[in-house]
Enzyme design. Structure first.
Site, PDB file in Angstrom:
ATOM      1  N   ALA A   7       0.837  -1.206   0.000  1.00 60.92           N
ATOM      2  CA  ALA A   7       0.000   0.000   0.000  1.00 60.92           C
ATOM      3  C   ALA A   7       0.871   1.256   0.000  1.00 60.92           C
ATOM      4  O   ALA A   7       0.559   2.236  -0.688  1.00 60.92           O
ATOM      5  CB  ALA A   7      -0.928  -0.006   1.214  1.00 60.92           C
ATOM      6  N   SER A  11       0.915   4.071  -2.909  1.00 64.09           N
ATOM      7  CA  SER A  11       0.684   5.484  -2.576  1.00 64.09           C
ATOM      8  C   SER A  11       1.818   6.356  -3.110  1.00 64.09           C
ATOM      9  O   SER A  11       1.579   7.442  -3.659  1.00 64.09           O
ATOM     10  CB  SER A  11       0.569   5.658  -1.064  1.00 64.09           C
ATOM     11  OG  SER A  11      -0.540   4.958  -0.571  1.00 64.09           O
ATOM     12  N   TRP A  12       3.048   5.902  -2.939  1.00 63.87           N
ATOM     13  CA  TRP A  12       4.203   6.662  -3.424  1.00 63.87           C
ATOM     14  C   TRP A  12       4.155   6.800  -4.946  1.00 63.87           C
ATOM     15  O   TRP A  12       4.413   7.866  -5.484  1.00 63.87           O
ATOM     16  CB  TRP A  12       5.493   5.994  -2.965  1.00 63.87           C
ATOM     17  CG  TRP A  12       6.727   6.712  -3.395  1.00 63.87           C
ATOM     18  CD1 TRP A  12       7.664   6.269  -4.267  1.00 63.87           C
ATOM     19  CD2 TRP A  12       7.144   8.019  -3.002  1.00 63.87           C
ATOM     20  NE1 TRP A  12       8.643   7.218  -4.434  1.00 63.87           N
ATOM     21  CE2 TRP A  12       8.355   8.301  -3.672  1.00 63.87           C
ATOM     22  CE3 TRP A  12       6.616   8.985  -2.146  1.00 63.87           C
ATOM     23  CZ2 TRP A  12       9.025   9.503  -3.514  1.00 63.87           C
ATOM     24  CZ3 TRP A  12       7.305  10.181  -1.987  1.00 63.87           C
ATOM     25  CH2 TRP A  12       8.490  10.425  -2.666  1.00 63.87           C
ATOM     26  N   ARG A  26       2.244  19.844  -7.885  1.00 63.91           N
ATOM     27  CA  ARG A  26       3.615  20.323  -7.650  1.00 63.91           C
ATOM     28  C   ARG A  26       3.599  21.591  -6.802  1.00 63.91           C
ATOM     29  O   ARG A  26       4.406  21.750  -5.881  1.00 63.91           O
ATOM     30  CB  ARG A  26       4.326  20.564  -8.978  1.00 63.91           C
ATOM     31  CG  ARG A  26       4.664  19.281  -9.720  1.00 63.91           C
ATOM     32  CD  ARG A  26       5.571  19.510 -10.913  1.00 63.91           C
ATOM     33  NE  ARG A  26       4.979  20.334 -11.959  1.00 63.91           N
ATOM     34  CZ  ARG A  26       4.208  19.870 -12.941  1.00 63.91           C
ATOM     35  NH1 ARG A  26       3.914  18.583 -13.010  1.00 63.91           N
ATOM     36  NH2 ARG A  26       3.733  20.683 -13.861  1.00 63.91           N
ATOM     37  N   GLU A  63      -6.647  17.931  -3.396  1.00 58.22           N
ATOM     38  CA  GLU A  63      -6.194  18.088  -4.779  1.00 58.22           C
ATOM     39  C   GLU A  63      -5.892  16.738  -5.416  1.00 58.22           C
ATOM     40  O   GLU A  63      -6.185  16.516  -6.597  1.00 58.22           O
ATOM     41  CB  GLU A  63      -4.962  18.993  -4.839  1.00 58.22           C
ATOM     42  CG  GLU A  63      -4.497  19.304  -6.245  1.00 58.22           C
ATOM     43  CD  GLU A  63      -5.495  20.124  -7.043  1.00 58.22           C
ATOM     44  OE1 GLU A  63      -5.922  19.663  -8.132  1.00 58.22           O
ATOM     45  OE2 GLU A  63      -5.853  21.217  -6.592  1.00 58.22           O
ATOM     46  N   LYS A  88     -16.444  17.422 -12.331  1.00 53.01           N
ATOM     47  CA  LYS A  88     -15.131  18.070 -12.264  1.00 53.01           C
ATOM     48  C   LYS A  88     -15.218  19.402 -11.531  1.00 53.01           C
ATOM     49  O   LYS A  88     -14.325  19.746 -10.744  1.00 53.01           O
ATOM     50  CB  LYS A  88     -14.569  18.283 -13.669  1.00 53.01           C
ATOM     51  CG  LYS A  88     -14.086  17.013 -14.327  1.00 53.01           C
ATOM     52  CD  LYS A  88     -13.519  17.347 -15.705  1.00 53.01           C
ATOM     53  CE  LYS A  88     -12.836  16.181 -16.349  1.00 53.01           C
ATOM     54  NZ  LYS A  88     -12.175  16.553 -17.611  1.00 53.01           N
ATOM     55  N   ASP A  89     -16.285  20.154 -11.778  1.00 54.16           N
ATOM     56  CA  ASP A  89     -16.472  21.431 -11.085  1.00 54.16           C
ATOM     57  C   ASP A  89     -16.634  21.227  -9.579  1.00 54.16           C
ATOM     58  O   ASP A  89     -16.122  22.015  -8.777  1.00 54.16           O
ATOM     59  CB  ASP A  89     -17.689  22.175 -11.637  1.00 54.16           C
ATOM     60  CG  ASP A  89     -17.462  22.704 -13.044  1.00 54.16           C
ATOM     61  OD1 ASP A  89     -16.302  22.731 -13.492  1.00 54.16           O
ATOM     62  OD2 ASP A  89     -18.463  23.090 -13.691  1.00 54.16           O
ATOM     63  N   SER A  92     -13.273  20.622  -8.143  1.00 55.59           N
ATOM     64  CA  SER A  92     -12.569  21.900  -8.073  1.00 55.59           C
ATOM     65  C   SER A  92     -13.083  22.736  -6.902  1.00 55.59           C
ATOM     66  O   SER A  92     -12.303  23.383  -6.197  1.00 55.59           O
ATOM     67  CB  SER A  92     -12.747  22.653  -9.391  1.00 55.59           C
ATOM     68  OG  SER A  92     -12.066  23.872  -9.360  1.00 55.59           O
TER      69      SER A  92
END
Length: 117
Positions: A7, A11-12, A26, A63, A88-89, A92
């Protein structure tokens, strides 16, 4: 223990892929790196410092979920779909709410550090 290790590896890999493919990820990773020392300067208690770091990590978490929703949605169809656009909205919007919460925590901590409360 093997399950935990697998796991962790998954995750990494997910974090690395997201960081390579998404500018927002980023930017939030950079924000987290900056938040760690900044929290030690701004937070007046150890608990406040942890809170400040945690809310930035929360933004990154939301995010990542939003990115997953977007990537999955894009796999479903490349055509414009009203319902997928709404999904998608909403993702966001979740990021926006997380950012507002983080901003409120940091603002409160700054005001507290300045001795105004």
């Amino acid at each position: 223990m093997l399950r935990f290790w697998r796991a962790t590896i998954n995750s990494w890999r997910g974090l690395k892929f997201a960081a390579r493919s998404e500018q927002a990820i980023r930017e939030e990773l950079v924000a987290l790196v900056i938040a760690i020392p900044a929290a030690w300067l701004i937070g007046v208690t150890p608990a406040r410092r942890v809170e400040l770091i945690a809310v930035v990590a929360m933004v990154l978490m939301v995010e990542l979920l939003n990115t997953a929703i977007e990537k999955l949605s894009d796999r479903l169809t490349t055509e414009h779909d009203l319902q997928i656009g709404r999904v998608k909205d909403m993702g966001s919007a979740a990021v926006g709410v997380a950012l507002a919460i983080a901003g409120a925590f940091w603002l409160f901590a700054l005001v507290e550090r300045m001795g105004l409360i």
